[in-house]
Write an enzyme that holds these catalytic residues in place. Sequence first.
Site, PDB file in Angstrom:
ATOM      1  N   ASN A   7      13.020 -22.601  -2.413  1.00  6.19           N
ATOM      2  CA  ASN A   7      12.127 -21.819  -3.275  1.00  6.19           C
ATOM      3  C   ASN A   7      11.462 -20.767  -2.397  1.00  6.19           C
ATOM      4  OD1 ASN A   7      10.239 -20.891  -5.081  1.00  6.19           O
ATOM      5  ND2 ASN A   7       9.493 -22.913  -5.675  1.00  6.19           N
ATOM      6  N   ARG A 240      -4.375 -14.580 -12.385  1.00  2.67           N
ATOM      7  CA  ARG A 240      -3.757 -13.632 -13.336  1.00  2.67           C
ATOM      8  C   ARG A 240      -4.530 -13.624 -14.653  1.00  2.67           C
ATOM      9  NH1 ARG A 240       2.238 -16.050 -12.981  1.00  2.67           N
ATOM     10  NH2 ARG A 240       1.596 -17.181 -11.110  1.00  2.67           N
TER      11      ARG A 240
END
Length: 399
Positions: A7, A240
């Site tokens: 990842n 976010r």
Amino acid sequence: MNVLVINSGSSSLKFQLMDTAENKVSAKGICERVGVDGVFTYTGGNTQFKDKPMDIPGHEDAIKIVIATLTDAETGVIKSLDCIGAVGHRVVNGSEKHTGSALLDDKEIEYLGTITKLAPLHSPAILRGIKACKKIMPGIPQVGVFDTSFHATIPDYSYIYPLPYEIYSEKKIRRYGFHGTSHNYVTGEAAKFLGRDIKDLKIVSCHLGSGSSITAVDGGRSVDTTMGFTPLEGLMMGTRCGTIDPAIVTYLINEEGMDPKEVEDMMNKRSGLIGVSGVSNDWRDVCDAAKQGDKRAILAQKMLSTQIKKYIGAYAAVMGGINVLLFTAGMGENSYELRKLVCTGMEYLGIKIDDRKNQNFERGANLNLSAPGSAVQTLIIPTDEEYMIARETVRTIAV
Ligand code: AMP
């Protein structure tokens, strides 16, 4: 088979070596601050270290360090590279082309290079990770497991934005959805845990971590999800903003003289929990501050839990009902406060939880939190994206 799951982030490379026959993790770790002042954390065999300073100028160097550590006589868990059967990569966006996982041959890697603009914050690093593995392990099959593919079943009326149609047909700007590997895994596990056929279930899956998304899964198929063209849409997250009026963006640029890059940066890195609370992007810190009476921390808690409630209601409406509500990822699995805030007042939908079970959960275990007589089964299902990537990798190379 040993599958190396990778990842890659912009300045990190997380890895896990899984023995898929035994279903066990042999080694795992993370290279961080890649390209800055590298540090390496590793657990494997009898070896364990954290934040060991290393020279890690790029992703290729990170992979070399990982391979050297995994095969080293002292720290390693395998004799040589030949013991790795395949490498599975987490890929954030696979575009409309990838409705399932894919073998990453040269042509495919070239294609991924043409769509990095769909996820500019994530994809370039992922591509660097894939290319580095290809170079260092040329004979070993590489598989891409896409965060978007589970959402390929979302109908067009939910994935097309109400902009001029050409924005979708020519520019491929549409809802893709993310965290698909996690939603796919946890909804499958939920059905197994309940001893039910997933085809009979209407599940609202809440992946609540530093990045968060909610997916409506009807009969095992994703039918709607909160993240959209990018992982910025939907819920407010650690840093976010999630969904806001799009006119705010143009207003800040046209009337307030902000630079587009600055606005993008603000929405991705300085909004959400940290932006509202001013305390932290970490939910635990926000909860601690709220307990001390910090007004903005309390506001952030209320905003997030209300948004989650709204999506649960919306997705029950989309599916014509809900049988299972499930919580996963860092906050979903571990925060009884958040689960309580979300589930309180949802009795009208058939969601009734037992507060004692909610508080006395065992970390890392599946749990049914429902109170007796609750029409909806409310579950904690720990996610395991790495396991899912390894499983998909084995399935893909067997085809
Ligand atoms: P993830 O991105 O899945 O690792 O989730 C990170 C988020 O989970 C952060 O906001 C953490 O504060 C939250 N989290 C992790 N552990 C706990 C915990 N024990 N209690 C409450 N929140 C937690």
